[in-house]
Enzyme design. Structure first.
Site, PDB file in Angstrom:
ATOM      1  N   GLU A   1       0.825  -1.218   0.000  1.00 52.90           N
ATOM      2  CA  GLU A   1       0.000   0.000   0.000  1.00 52.90           C
ATOM      3  C   GLU A   1       0.861   1.270   0.000  1.00 52.90           C
ATOM      4  O   GLU A   1       0.535   2.260   0.658  1.00 52.90           O
ATOM      5  CB  GLU A   1      -0.955  -0.018   1.195  1.00 52.90           C
ATOM      6  CG  GLU A   1      -1.917  -1.193   1.158  1.00 52.90           C
ATOM      7  CD  GLU A   1      -2.941  -1.193   2.285  1.00 52.90           C
ATOM      8  OE1 GLU A   1      -2.739  -0.468   3.279  1.00 52.90           O
ATOM      9  OE2 GLU A   1      -3.948  -1.908   2.165  1.00 52.90           O
TER      10      GLU A   1
ATOM     11  N   GLU B   1      -6.568  -7.845  -1.057  1.00 53.89           N
ATOM     12  CA  GLU B   1      -7.203  -7.794   0.269  1.00 53.89           C
ATOM     13  C   GLU B   1      -8.676  -7.470   0.127  1.00 53.89           C
ATOM     14  O   GLU B   1      -9.047  -6.311  -0.079  1.00 53.89           O
ATOM     15  CB  GLU B   1      -6.535  -6.763   1.180  1.00 53.89           C
ATOM     16  CG  GLU B   1      -5.157  -7.144   1.675  1.00 53.89           C
ATOM     17  CD  GLU B   1      -4.649  -6.192   2.758  1.00 53.89           C
ATOM     18  OE1 GLU B   1      -5.470  -5.422   3.325  1.00 53.89           O
ATOM     19  OE2 GLU B   1      -3.439  -6.209   3.027  1.00 53.89           O
TER      20      GLU B   1
END
Length: 818
Positions: free
Chosen positions: A182, A253
């Protein structure tokens, strides 16, 4: 061809050429990952090896496979494996090689997300704190000291996997690796140091020549050939797509609930919502979905990030203890099966979309004259709608997707849950309420004279403790010229929790929260004339795990003032003494050997003091059900079983509804002996250990709630329609069913409720409605009593006759498992 792409392809060739028999060729294109020349749509689930135990791994992986998963994904935890520079630990719960080999043994693929920054609600985002002390370091930036350490660790993990032949290119199960995590969320904060670091990380990873692709999640500008992937709950709606037409759409995710912090209510996500967004992502040419988490597990010891609960993603398809969380597990299993019925047209057919209404659309895949699959989407959140598709009518519930593996018959709808519901029950095995069996040891409250670390300033907490303990004592002494004077102690801090003692007596406490991180303590105190001693205990509840410039984050005490009638004394710049950690921690009083180093007293033999250690012995509960420690009567602290920490507890931190965030704490069976297990509790507040109990967790009730409008199990499609998609008579032979299944070792012993008709409510709260077949109970008892598994069709003939013609029928059965 770009230099990195060339390097990647060369790496694939070299790995394949040296791996020998059994190697797999893993590549990708704009449709999907390609394994040995075959395009794949893959379902993956996150199971993190240190959040469970090696004894649990085989069962967890087997249950994931039974749920229709193809891949097991795990993060790799740098601070767990290299707690000190060049001191590596891959033992026990840290044994990632054993974990990957167990995945391989069960015939699944693996994805390792090396990071090595992982966030993951893991303390310090997985980075070892010793990085903080490297001169000039800036984490996750175009910074040579950080890049040197990062490359060294990533290479260590990759070379370990290679040595064990665990990459698919060597015949192993690993088909994907991830570098960074991320980074797109913080890249801009690093300004001109961000993009070069990103490019370096990609090039470094690809250059390690694993023979399998690399991914970056939440990184829309992932450099070629690294695949950019999506994280979140709604990637079918939010993901902008691959940043190259030659990359597949991957979702790393898909949050099955959300992590919980102390003081917050649980964020529960329904099975229907998860299924909708998975189906939408796949309908839009997504090819890989990973559930985060599929099994969350437990943040043992001090591994949880700031304010994060010890229990992690308990609402996942497999709960904290590895039990099925129904209907989530079963509904997703049905979804996976339905999508896999569509693989041929989806992976080789022509893709088209069409509008079916204002908020309705169809995603269609056409192969040859036979192969066709369609996803019919209703985005309206309030209304059931009827749409026309290929001259047939289809009813779509609100916010749902129907999957048609032959473009004619619905095999699955995301909003129609036919899977059973289950109830998790607690049974008390042993109440630890005997005052004679508890002992206590009061933690020493240090004064300035007791300390050896001194400074004429307030030191920052994390840089002083070096993550060796949650606790740092700040102590000082001063002269007071007035007798029996009343003062106010004012402390501002960035500690998570703060306890204050004056002349050895507790005077006040405060704490922050995940959202409010700067607690202020203000307490009235009485000072002696002459020398006074003030001891302040700063505590963290996990280190931060996210954000740019993590190395600059601070904790601890900021200012200290004593306000009186005559003056205000500011001790911020003063002579301070410090003690890292508690004496009980240093002596390891939570172990068999360490507990003998101090004098334990009978419970309650003296005046209660905050910061008290308690110990007792207990026998393991009989059977194999998961074991929990019920700490509902305690306040805040940490618990150890036979020297192993089962994590922090903070029962006194209540949610807005006035209840603790967590009261039960997982005790893996592998931590236990048959008898005389040592339980040690560190209690910071006013907990009552005589209220603690040893409990077991099990599934004791199963419930099915299915109507005539529900769909039959997907397995019935597979059995009856595998070869004859166009045989409508076979389609009509499929019926919705209530399917009940007790856990292994238990059978249905009692039918708590049964109604065929129009029962009201749901599996949590039900009643007989205006239409009810009086044969409901005897019919269900005959079909199910004494059995572990039973199936009952929702069909009037099963119950003798139609109890109320013209009224849509539903079957609701609630059963006890014993």
């Amino acid at each position: 061809m770009g230099s990195w792409l060339f390097l990647f392809l060369v790496g694939l060739f070299l790995a394949a050429s040296v791996s020998g028999v059994g190697s797999r060729n893993v590549t990708y294109d704009g449709r999907s990952l390609i394994i040995d020349g075959q395009h794949k749509i893959l379902f993956s689930g996150s199971i993190h090896y240190p959040r469970s135990t090696p004894q649990m791994w085989p069962s967890l992986i087997a249950k994931a496979k039974a749920g229709g998963l193809d891949v097991i994904e795990t993060l790799v935890f740098w601070n767990l494996h290299e707690p000190q520079p060049e001191q590596f630990d891959f033992s026990g719960q840290r044994d990632i090689v054993r974990f990957i080999k167990e995945i391989q043994a069960q015939g699944l693929y693996a994805c390792i997300r090396i990071g090595p920054f992982i966030q993951g609600e893991w303390s310090y985002g997985g980075l070892p704190f010793w990085l903080h002390d490297i001169p000039g370091i800036v984490y996750r930036s175009d910074n040579e000291p950080f890049k040197y350490q990062m490359k060294k660790f990533v290479s260590k993990i990759v070379n370990m996997m290679k040595a064990e032949k665990l990459y698919a290119s060597q015949g192993g199960p690993i088909i994907l690796s991830q570098i960074e995590n991320e980074y797109g969320m913080v890249e801009a904060a690093f300004r001109d140091k961000g993009p070069p670091y990103l490019r370096w990380a990609a090039e470094m990873a690809v250059g390690l020549q694993t023979g399998v692709p690399w991914v970056m999640c939440k990184q829309n500008n992932a450099p070629d050939p690294v695949i950019n992937a999506c994280n979140g709950r709604r990637c079918g709606e939010t993901f902008p797509g691959p940043n190259s037409p030659n990359k597949p759409a991957i979702w790393t995710e898909n949050w099955t609930s959300f992590y919980q912090v102390y003081g917050d209510e649980p964020d529960i996500r329904s099975a229907e919502d998860i299924a909708f967004h998975v189906a939408l992502f796949i309908a839009k040419k997504g090819s890989y979905v990973n559930y985060y988490m599929y099994h969350g597990g437990t943040n043992f010891g001090r591994t949880a990030a700031a304010y994060v609960l010890t229990s992690y993603y308990d609402q996942a398809p497999l709960d904290e203890y590895g039990l099925f969380r129904q209907p989530k597990w079963g509904h997703l299993k049905e979804l996976h099966a339905a999508i896999k019925l569509c693989l041929n047209p989806m992976l080789s057919g022509v893709y088209t979309t069409m509008a079916l209404g204002k908020s309705q659309e169809a995603f269609v895949y056409r192969g040859n004259s036979v192969d066709c699959a369609a996803f019919l989407v209703n985005n309206d959140t309030r209304k059931t709608v009827v749409v026309t598709f290929q001259d047939s009518l289809y009813e779509l519930p609100p916010k749902s997707i129907s999957i048609l593996p032959d473009c004619k018959t619905v095999a699955f709808n995301t909003a129609k849950v036919s899977t059973q519901y289950n109830t998790r029950a607690v049974e008390t095995s042993k109440k630890l309420d005997s005052i004679l069996k508890w002992e206590e040891y009061k933690e020493t409250i240090p004064t300035f004279e007791d300390t050896s670390l001194r400074a004429n300033m307030l030191l920052e907490h994390m840089n002083t403790t070096k993550d060796k303990s949650d606790y740092l004592w700040y102590t000082f002494r001063f002269q007071n010229d007035f007798s029996d004077a009343e003062y106010v102690l004012n402390v501002t801090s960035s500690a998570h929790v703060l306890h204050a003692f004056v002349n050895g007596s507790f005077v006040g406490s405060t704490h922050g929260s995940f959202k409010t991180k700067t607690p202020i303590l203000e307490s009235k105190i009485t000072l002696n004339k002459g020398t006074n001693y003030i001891s302040l205990l700063s505590g963290t509840v996990g280190l931060p795990d996210s954000g740019a410039y993590l190395e600059r984050r601070v904790a601890g005490i900021n200012t200290v003032r004593v306000k009186g009638e005559h003056e205000i004394k500011d001790f911020t710049r003063y002579s301070w003494g410090y003690q890292v950690g508690l004496l009980g921690e240093k002596l390891q009083v939570y172990t068999d050997s360490g507990s003998n180093k101090v004098k334990w007293n009978t419970y309650g033999s003296s005046t209660h003091q905050r910061l008290t250690w308690y110990r007792t012995l207990f026998d393991a509960p009989a059977g194999k059900d998961p074991v929990t420690l019920n700490l509902e009567s305690m306040g805040k602290g940490e618990a150890w079983i036979n020297g192993q920490s089962i994590g922090r507890y903070w029962v006194s931190f209540l949610t807005p509804k006035g209840i603790p965030s967590q009261t039960r704490y997982n005790v893996p069976r592998s931590f236990l002996k048959r008898t005389d297990n040592l339980l040690v509790i560190l209690e910071e507040e006013n907990g009552y250990p005589l209220g603690i109990s040893i409990d077991t967790i099990s599934i004791t009730k199963v419930c099915g709630h299915v109507s005539e409008s529900h769909l039959p199990p997907v397995i019935s499609w597979q059995g009856q329609n595998k070869t004859e998609h166009n045989n409508s008579k076979k389609h009509h032979g499929r019926r919705p069913k209530v399917q009940l299944q007790c856990p292994p070792g238990r059978n249905i012993s009692r039918i708590l409720f049964a109604s065929y008709g129009n029962p009201t409510g749901d599996c949590e709260n039900y009643a007989i409605g205006s239409c009810h077949s009086f044969t409901s109970l005897p019919t269900i008892e005959e079909a199910c009593m004494g059995k572990r598994i039973c199936t009952i069709p929702v069909w009037s003939k099963k119950f003798g006759n139609d109890p109320c013609p013209g009224i849509p029928k539903t079957l609701l059965v609630d059963a006890q498992c014993t």
